[in-house]
Design an enzyme around this catalytic site. Structure first.
Site, PDB file in Angstrom:
ATOM      1  N   GLY A  85      -7.843   8.794  10.273  1.00  0.00           N
ATOM      2  CA  GLY A  85      -8.102   8.752  11.705  1.00  0.00           C
ATOM      3  C   GLY A  85      -9.246   9.616  12.191  1.00  0.00           C
TER       4      GLY A  85
ATOM      5  N   ASN B  76      -9.369   1.142  10.306  1.00  0.00           N
ATOM      6  CA  ASN B  76      -8.390   0.908  11.355  1.00  0.00           C
ATOM      7  C   ASN B  76      -8.853   1.580  12.642  1.00  0.00           C
ATOM      8  OD1 ASN B  76      -6.147   0.620  12.986  1.00  0.00           O
ATOM      9  ND2 ASN B  76      -4.786   1.831  11.728  1.00  0.00           N
ATOM     10  N   THR B  77      -8.853   2.917  12.634  1.00  0.00           N
ATOM     11  CA  THR B  77      -9.167   3.678  13.839  1.00  0.00           C
ATOM     12  C   THR B  77     -10.543   3.343  14.394  1.00  0.00           C
ATOM     13  OG1 THR B  77      -7.799   5.496  13.018  1.00  0.00           O
ATOM     14  CG2 THR B  77      -9.347   6.010  14.791  1.00  0.00           C
TER      15      THR B  77
ATOM     16  N   ALA C 192      -9.530   5.147   4.809  1.00  0.00           N
ATOM     17  CA  ALA C 192      -9.337   6.317   5.675  1.00  0.00           C
ATOM     18  C   ALA C 192     -10.630   7.072   5.936  1.00  0.00           C
ATOM     19  CB  ALA C 192      -8.295   7.276   5.123  1.00  0.00           C
ATOM     20  N   GLY C 193     -10.873   7.322   7.215  1.00  0.00           N
ATOM     21  CA  GLY C 193     -11.993   8.155   7.636  1.00  0.00           C
ATOM     22  C   GLY C 193     -13.282   7.418   7.917  1.00  0.00           C
TER      23      GLY C 193
ATOM     24  N   LYS D 195       0.867  -1.172   0.000  1.00  0.00           N
ATOM     25  CA  LYS D 195       0.000   0.000   0.000  1.00  0.00           C
ATOM     26  C   LYS D 195       0.907   1.225   0.000  1.00  0.00           C
ATOM     27  CE  LYS D 195      -3.298   2.632   2.737  1.00  0.00           C
ATOM     28  NZ  LYS D 195      -3.904   2.823   4.067  1.00  0.00           N
TER      29      LYS D 195
END
Length: 257
Positions: free
Chosen positions: A159, A207-208, A185-186, A98
């Site tokens: 994040g 992830n977050t 992301a997000g 990635k």
């Protein structure tokens, strides 16, 4: 008939799971449980976490059979991204990578131009390149031309858990490029992952949202099911939308003799 996941392919490998789990914010004790409950077949990892020189190694926490997706986190130029990718391959992480090239320290926005350069360099070396990008159609097309196996437009800043702030631009990319589009992301909630899949995304990465949940394992499972639901809805085809109400059952005649 129950839901049957359909497979998709990257780099000559087939996957039935369309939820990619990021491991950047996990401690080692939670990684294995999160991967299991998410049903993830692909997991990202920062190369610096796999090369700490300490006894504990994140590679030991990722179950066997899961495809590793090392990222080039920390790279500020294409050349730095290439060096990190080569290091990951030398460490036994495989050919998937990635690409993240970020020079902006305040908002962590990807540098699209350097990302295109890194993608071309790595694709020429035989890597299966999944570039993280700001959602721009021209860049997406350039990445495909450079050899990207998929493109990974951000939904919102890294994040932030803000969801699909770039929804309309992501949909344009999905409609116009011929490689898998992975929303990255997000994404902060399972419902947002579901919506991304309803748009026609090939997969979603988070992830977050999982790592910071009150119950990590339960949230991982929630994302798994949300991604499956969104994919099933997209495959089914959506019902029509009307400007005015329409009765779902007849309103007259049911009392007639």
């Amino acid at each position: 008939m129950g839901y049957e996941p359909d497979t998709w392919s990257l780099g000559g490998r087939s996957f039935y799971s369309r939820f990619i789990l990021g491991s950047g914010k996990f401690n080692l004790e939670l990684v294995e449980a999160a991967v299991r409950d998410a049903g993830a077949q692909m997991v990202t990892l920062a190369v610096r976490r796999a090369d700490t020189g300490q006894e504990e190694n994140i590679l030991d926490a990722i179950p066997e059979g899961v495809t590793l997706l090392p990222n080039t986190s920390g790279a500020r130029t294409a050349e730095e991204a290439v060096r990190i990718a080569r290091l990951a391959r030398a460490m036994g992480c495989g050919d998937f990578v990635k690409v993240e090239v970020i020079r902006d320290a305040a908002y962590l926005m990807p540098d699209n131009a350097e990302t295109v350069r890194a993608t071309e360099l790595l694709a020429n070396e035989g890597f299966v390149v999944l570039p993280y990008m700001f959602p721009d159609l021209t860049t997406a097309r350039d990445l495909v031309s450079a050899g990207a196996a998929a493109v990974m437009p951000l939904g919102a800043p890294i994040g932030s858990n803000k969801g699909l702030a770039a929804r309309d631009f992501i949909k344009i990319i999905i409609d116009e490029v011929d490689v898998p589009v992975i929303v990255d992301a997000g994404i902060g909630r399972p419902s947002q992952a579901c919506e991304a899949m309803e748009l026609g995304a090939a997969a979603v990465m988070a992830n977050t949202a999982v790592a910071t949940a009150g119950d990590v394992a339960l949230m991982a499972a929630a994302f798994k099911h949300a991604v499956e639901a969104g994919r099933a809805a997209y495959r089914a085809g959506f019902g029509r939308v009307l400007e005015r109400a329409e009765a779902s059952s007849p309103l007259t005649g049911f009392l007639a003799d």
